[in-house]
Structure formats: structure tokens, C-alpha cells
Design a protein around this motif. Structure first.
Motif, PDB file in Angstrom:
ATOM      1  N   TRP A 118       0.446  17.951  -1.133  1.00 31.93           N
ATOM      2  CA  TRP A 118       0.578  17.014  -0.012  1.00 31.93           C
ATOM      3  C   TRP A 118       1.354  17.625   1.141  1.00 31.93           C
ATOM      4  O   TRP A 118       1.164  17.246   2.300  1.00 31.93           O
ATOM      5  CB  TRP A 118       1.254  15.723  -0.471  1.00 31.93           C
ATOM      6  CG  TRP A 118       0.445  14.913  -1.427  1.00 31.93           C
ATOM      7  CD1 TRP A 118       0.758  14.634  -2.725  1.00 31.93           C
ATOM      8  CD2 TRP A 118      -0.811  14.266  -1.180  1.00 31.93           C
ATOM      9  NE1 TRP A 118      -0.228  13.865  -3.301  1.00 31.93           N
ATOM     10  CE2 TRP A 118      -1.188  13.624  -2.382  1.00 31.93           C
ATOM     11  CE3 TRP A 118      -1.640  14.171  -0.063  1.00 31.93           C
ATOM     12  CZ2 TRP A 118      -2.372  12.898  -2.485  1.00 31.93           C
ATOM     13  CZ3 TRP A 118      -2.818  13.433  -0.169  1.00 31.93           C
ATOM     14  CH2 TRP A 118      -3.176  12.813  -1.371  1.00 31.93           C
ATOM     15  N   PRO A 166      -0.342   5.657   3.588  1.00 36.59           N
ATOM     16  CA  PRO A 166       0.475   5.688   2.374  1.00 36.59           C
ATOM     17  C   PRO A 166      -0.260   6.201   1.142  1.00 36.59           C
ATOM     18  O   PRO A 166       0.313   6.940   0.342  1.00 36.59           O
ATOM     19  CB  PRO A 166       0.892   4.216   2.198  1.00 36.59           C
ATOM     20  CG  PRO A 166       0.785   3.624   3.560  1.00 36.59           C
ATOM     21  CD  PRO A 166      -0.358   4.321   4.220  1.00 36.59           C
ATOM     22  N   ASP A 167      -1.545   5.829   0.976  1.00 36.43           N
ATOM     23  CA  ASP A 167      -2.297   6.267  -0.199  1.00 36.43           C
ATOM     24  C   ASP A 167      -3.731   6.593   0.204  1.00 36.43           C
ATOM     25  O   ASP A 167      -4.603   5.726   0.187  1.00 36.43           O
ATOM     26  CB  ASP A 167      -2.289   5.200  -1.288  1.00 36.43           C
ATOM     27  CG  ASP A 167      -2.884   5.707  -2.598  1.00 36.43           C
ATOM     28  OD1 ASP A 167      -3.386   6.853  -2.626  1.00 36.43           O
ATOM     29  OD2 ASP A 167      -2.835   4.963  -3.598  1.00 36.43           O
ATOM     30  N   ARG A 170      -6.926   5.539  -1.888  1.00 33.22           N
ATOM     31  CA  ARG A 170      -7.338   4.141  -2.063  1.00 33.22           C
ATOM     32  C   ARG A 170      -7.763   3.555  -0.712  1.00 33.22           C
ATOM     33  O   ARG A 170      -7.240   2.533  -0.268  1.00 33.22           O
ATOM     34  CB  ARG A 170      -6.223   3.300  -2.693  1.00 33.22           C
ATOM     35  CG  ARG A 170      -5.910   3.694  -4.128  1.00 33.22           C
ATOM     36  CD  ARG A 170      -4.914   2.745  -4.774  1.00 33.22           C
ATOM     37  NE  ARG A 170      -4.635   3.118  -6.149  1.00 33.22           N
ATOM     38  CZ  ARG A 170      -5.369   2.772  -7.195  1.00 33.22           C
ATOM     39  NH1 ARG A 170      -6.442   2.020  -7.016  1.00 33.22           N
ATOM     40  NH2 ARG A 170      -5.056   3.149  -8.409  1.00 33.22           N
ATOM     41  N   ASP A 193      -9.560  14.761  -6.606  1.00 25.81           N
ATOM     42  CA  ASP A 193      -8.760  14.154  -5.553  1.00 25.81           C
ATOM     43  C   ASP A 193      -8.213  15.217  -4.602  1.00 25.81           C
ATOM     44  O   ASP A 193      -8.440  16.425  -4.782  1.00 25.81           O
ATOM     45  CB  ASP A 193      -7.647  13.283  -6.140  1.00 25.81           C
ATOM     46  CG  ASP A 193      -6.635  14.066  -6.974  1.00 25.81           C
ATOM     47  OD1 ASP A 193      -6.637  15.317  -6.932  1.00 25.81           O
ATOM     48  OD2 ASP A 193      -5.835  13.417  -7.686  1.00 25.81           O
TER      49      ASP A 193
END
Length: 255
Positions: A118, A166-167, A170, A193
Motif C-alpha cells: 500500500w 478507505p477500502d 470494497r 487483490d
């Protein structure tokens, strides 16, 4: 923050999205999105594209989910901006959109672990990676005529900072043709992912700022025709608009 690049009054500008959704110049002036020419929101480096990276899309095509990422490269000629036009070849019988989350690299890295992946991400944008099914010889390794056509991969309108999502695993993805919903999915259905893709790619090559990973598309593909307006939208990132036109005649540059 949402960052973009435009041409307005003959000059290039770095812009942001204002609170009311308009385009904001560095000096504070506000413009409508339809009165500017859009560029890709960043200058792309190497463009990595994933094949069959959504479980539902693999099932849609009756393929077994891949055991390792299926990656191919795209040339700079393929990239276009928001509200651009994309040509449909005259002999094509099936040309489809692919709404994809595009991950933009912000730092150089090699042999990056999942845990550190990340940290390489600058942000995210929307990609629409068109494919001409007629020319497909092998789903696992699409040939140049399928995925490296001029202007076949619009990006934009905005590059959204990593920390503002944030995610990213999703997010809802949607595609509309002339306002009619045709594709709907979620990034949660990715087979590999984002950390897995960064770790995989950086295991054998250096990733650099500006590199972009197109992470694949969910099921729900449909044919597009000249005149169709395609909207590919990802939750929290934006809606990328593109128009299909007939193939242009030949052109030879004098430069």
C-alpha cells in the motif's frame, strides 16, 4: 482530493474537483466539465492490464480462475481522457467496454511485500479498457489488435488520493450504455487483490511513479456501437464518459 489535467483556452492546467463538482483551476476559477478538454489525470508510465481477474467474469467466459496473475502491457497510444472518442473497427462484430479500477503507483519499489504494498500506491482512477472480441486469439494472452488500439483505454476523470479511499477492495463498479445499466460488480470479487498484484509485479521488475495497474473487470459485458455513450463509474472515484465512433480514415503525420 481529486486531481485532474485539462486543456482550456489553449493551455494545459492541473485542476482539482470543487465541492460542487465543477473543475477548479489553480487560481480558483471554476469551470464546467463540458467546457474543457480532458487529459488523463496523470502522465502514465508502464501500463499493466490484468486478464480474468474477477471470479464472476472468468465464470462468464467459462474459464477456470487463473492461478497466477495474467498480465499484459499497453502502449501509450492506447490512453485517452474523459469525454474522449474511441473508434470501433469497421469489421468488428463484438466490441465491449471493461470498467476497471486503475491503481496508480507513487513510489519506486522492487521486491515489495504484500504488507508494504500500500505504501507504493499514489491513488486511484477509473479505466475503460475496450476489447474487440473478433480479434481475440487467446483469452490468456490478448494480441495487439485486441488491447493496443489507439484511444482504446480512457482514464479519468480524476486521480483520487490513496488515503481518500478507505477500502479500495470494497468498491462498486457500474457501466451504463446510453444511460442503461449494463454492468455492476464489486472490487471485492477480484481474484488477485491490489497488494498481491504489486507484490507479484515488483518481484521481477521495478515499479515506478506513474505506472498504472488496470485490475480487471467484473461480468456484464455488452457490445457497443458508434454513437453509444459509455459511462464507467467506480464508487468514490468518479464517472468516466466515452463515446464510440466509426473508424476514421487513414492519417499520415507531416511532423
Amino acid at each position: 482530493m481529486k486531481h485532474g489535467r485539462i486543456i482550456w483556452e489553449g493551455a494545459g492546467h492541473a485542476v482539482t474537483q470543487a465541492a460542487d463538482g465543477r473543475v477548479q483551476l489553480a487560481d480558483g476559477r471554476l469551470l464546467r466539465e463540458d467546457e474543457v478538454e480532458w487529459l488523463p489525470p496523470f502522465v502514465p508510465g508502464t501500463v499493466f492490464a490484468l486478464g480474468l481477474n474477477y471470479a464472476d467474469h472468468a465464470r462468464e467466459l467459462a474459464f477456470k480462475a487463473p492461478e497466477t496473475p495474467l498480465v499484459f502491457l499497453k502502449g501509450p497510444n492506447t490512453i485517452a481522457g474523459h469525454r474522449a472518442e474511441t473508434e470501433r473497427p469497421a469489421d468488428a462484430t463484438y466490441m465491449h467496454y471493461e470498467c476497471e479500477l486503475a491503481v496508480v503507483i507513487g513510489k519506486q519499489g522492487r521486491n515489495v511485500s504484500r504488507e508494504d504494498a500500500w505504501g507504493l500506491v499514489r491513488g486511484y482512477t477509473v479505466a475503460n479498457d475496450y476489447a474487440i472480441r473478433d480479434y481475440l486469439e487467446n483469452y490468456y494472452r490478448p494480441n495487439l489488435r485486441v488491447k493496443n488500439r489507439d484511444g482504446c483505454t480512457p482514464l479519468g476523470p480524476w486521480l483520487v488520493d490513496r488515503d481518500d479511499i478507505p477500502d479500495p477492495m470494497r468498491l462498486q463498479l457500474r457501466t451504463r450504455i446510453n444511460g442503461q445499466l449494463k454492468q455492476q460488480g464489486t472490487t471485492a470479487d477480484m481474484i488477485f487483490d491490489i497488494p498481491a498484484l504489486i507484490a507479484y509485479l515488483s518481484s521481477f521488475m521495478t515499479l515506478n511513479p506513474g505506472d498504472v495497474i488496470l485490475t480487471g473487470t467484473p461480468e456484464g459485458l455488452a457490445d457497443v456501437q458508434p454513437g453509444d455513450v459509455i459511462e464507467t463509474e467506480i464508487e468514490g472515484i468518479g464517472c468516466l464518459t466515452n463515446t464510440i465512433i466509426p473508424a476514421r480514415t487513414s492519417c499520415i503525420s507531416n511532423t
